[in-house]
Design a protein around this motif. Structure first.
Motif, PDB file in Angstrom:
ATOM      1  N   MET A 154      69.785  47.417  90.300  1.00 30.52           N
ATOM      2  CA  MET A 154      69.714  46.792  88.981  1.00 30.52           C
ATOM      3  C   MET A 154      69.987  47.815  87.881  1.00 30.52           C
ATOM      4  N   TYR A 164      66.491  47.699  95.406  1.00 31.56           N
ATOM      5  CA  TYR A 164      66.641  46.692  94.364  1.00 31.56           C
ATOM      6  C   TYR A 164      66.650  47.324  92.968  1.00 31.56           C
ATOM      7  N   GLN A 165      65.661  48.156  92.672  1.00 23.85           N
ATOM      8  CA  GLN A 165      65.547  48.746  91.333  1.00 23.85           C
ATOM      9  C   GLN A 165      66.746  49.639  91.007  1.00 23.85           C
ATOM     10  N   ASP A 179      70.129  38.910  84.452  1.00 21.25           N
ATOM     11  CA  ASP A 179      69.215  37.811  84.767  1.00 21.25           C
ATOM     12  C   ASP A 179      69.664  37.085  86.031  1.00 21.25           C
ATOM     13  N   GLU A 185      69.057  39.328  89.099  1.00 14.97           N
ATOM     14  CA  GLU A 185      67.645  39.359  89.483  1.00 14.97           C
ATOM     15  C   GLU A 185      67.280  38.173  90.366  1.00 14.97           C
ATOM     16  N   ARG A 186      67.930  37.034  90.129  1.00 16.20           N
ATOM     17  CA  ARG A 186      67.675  35.827  90.914  1.00 16.20           C
ATOM     18  C   ARG A 186      68.405  35.862  92.256  1.00 16.20           C
ATOM     19  N   PRO A 236      63.907  40.929  96.129  1.00 16.15           N
ATOM     20  CA  PRO A 236      63.185  42.150  95.744  1.00 16.15           C
ATOM     21  C   PRO A 236      63.190  43.216  96.837  1.00 16.15           C
TER      22      PRO A 236
END
Length: 130
Positions: free
Chosen positions: A57, A53-54, A27, A30-31, A35
């Motif tokens: 993560m 990004y993906q 979390d 993600e911040r 993106p």
């Protein structure tokens, strides 16, 4: 390194990123990651890895889900610069991501948007492996 107020704010943003990444807090990551994140890593053999990004993560998600121990948060801040809403940080870390210890120099580019620093580009150079 003597830092002014805005440089200290930028350093604290990178410290938060390192802490979140080392403890697999998705979390927070993600911040802290924009993106449009692009990561480019230069390996000792001259080859290059690219992540978006993906993919980044997913890397942290897999570490978390595998029960990997936290990563050492030790970091040496080599350079911090701020120009308007853009920040640039060079930080050197000794890290073990499950494949042996690596000394990595990270060049982080950040953008301040809505009062939050986000990493939008990360360039990493693995300078040694043990």
């Amino acid at each position: 390194m003597l830092l002014n107020k805005i440089q200290q704010e930028l350093k604290e943003a990178v410290e938060a990123l390192i802490d979140a990444g080392c403890n697999y807090r998705l979390d927070d990551l993600e911040r802290l990651y924009a993106p449009e994140l692009t990561i480019v890593m230069l390996l000792p053999d001259g080859s290059v890895l690219n992540f978006d990004y993906q993919q980044n993560m997913e890397f942290f998600r897999q570490l978390r889900d595998s029960g990997a121990p936290p990563i050492d948060k030790t970091a040496e801040y080599n350079y911090i610069d701020v120009r308007d809403q853009f920040g640039y940080v060079i930080v050197t870390r000794q890290m073990d991501l499950g494949e042996g210890s690596k000394k990595i120099v990270f060049n982080l580019m950040l953008n301040k948007s809505n009062g939050v620093w986000q990493i939008y580009r990360e360039q990493a150079v693995v300078i040694s492996e043990t």
